[in-house]
Design an enzyme around this catalytic site. Sequence first.
Site, mmCIF file in Angstrom:
data_model
loop_
_atom_site.group_PDB
_atom_site.id
_atom_site.type_symbol
_atom_site.label_atom_id
_atom_site.label_comp_id
_atom_site.label_asym_id
_atom_site.label_seq_id
_atom_site.Cartn_x
_atom_site.Cartn_y
_atom_site.Cartn_z
ATOM 1 N N GLU A 297 -7.134 -4.740 -2.962
ATOM 2 C CA GLU A 297 -8.231 -5.704 -2.898
ATOM 3 C C GLU A 297 -9.495 -5.205 -3.601
ATOM 4 O OE1 GLU A 297 -7.037 -8.309 1.041
ATOM 5 O OE2 GLU A 297 -7.967 -6.369 1.366
ATOM 6 N N ASP B 169 -0.240 -16.279 1.547
ATOM 7 C CA ASP B 169 0.931 -16.750 2.310
ATOM 8 C C ASP B 169 0.430 -17.828 3.267
ATOM 9 O OD1 ASP B 169 -0.113 -14.019 3.673
ATOM 10 O OD2 ASP B 169 0.456 -15.462 5.210
HETATM 11 N N1 ADE Z 1 -3.731 -11.672 5.470
HETATM 12 C C1 ADE Z 1 -2.978 -12.331 4.578
HETATM 13 N N2 ADE Z 1 -1.967 -12.979 5.187
HETATM 14 C C2 ADE Z 1 -2.108 -12.734 6.509
HETATM 15 C C3 ADE Z 1 -1.374 -13.124 7.653
HETATM 16 N N3 ADE Z 1 -0.307 -13.910 7.566
HETATM 17 N N4 ADE Z 1 -1.789 -12.664 8.859
HETATM 18 C C4 ADE Z 1 -2.875 -11.867 8.954
HETATM 19 N N5 ADE Z 1 -3.594 -11.468 7.906
HETATM 20 C C5 ADE Z 1 -3.218 -11.900 6.678
#
Ligand code: ADE
Length: 230
Positions: free
Chosen positions: A12, A196
């Site tokens: 990041e 996601d």
């Molecule tokens: N950061 C990116 N995706 C995530 C997720 N599914 N749960 C927690 N933090 C995240």
Amino acid sequence: MKIGIIGAMPEEIAPILEKVETYTTKKIADNTYYEANYKGVDLVIAYSKIGKVFSTLTASTMIYHFGVETILFSGVAGGINPKLKIGDLIVADKLCQHDLDITAFGHPHGFVPGGAQFVETNAALRKLAFEVAEEMKVSLQEGTIATGDQFVHDPERKSFIESTFNADALEMEGASVAVVCHALSIPVFILRAISDTADTDASFNFDAFMESSAKISADFIMKMVDRLER
Ligand code: ADE
């Protein structure tokens, strides 16, 4: 003007370190802080490591040790709002801690006495972000981000977070950084690109898209730095 830029993971902040090119490093509390001058702005950059505790430590260190006057967070998030697709950017107008729970004593989820269920981010930085988005011709959405010490990959947990907090996205550091900044009167900006959708395929998609989404967020943050007061 001295600005802190925090990510949670090396991926990041890597695109940011690449842009600043030269920096010095300082190790504090088992964490590396990168100090740079980028186009006349003093920057302190670090990845905190994942979660609320490490990000709280990093935000506090940036403020107390380095004297940063503003904190920008860049990273990835799981999307909740179906309008948010992988790679899309969301800026938090407010954040909450979805795993903070003393409901046993009649308090709402995310609330403890002396705190608040939601913490707001800086309105001027959000306004600047929308100007930058227009200039870059990229879509930027604004909404509530829920933070917790869990990688959410479960439709039931996702649905709880959505219905309890009306959250649009979730991640693991934003609210803790925002709480520190709010308590210490430091303007804060939390930006995330979706990696996601926090469902059963979240870990697969996270592995596939985390790096590309992290770069989308980091590139946007650096465009904001270009526009900040020197
Ligand atoms: N950061 C990116 N995706 C995530 C997720 N599914 N749960 C927690 N933090 C995240």
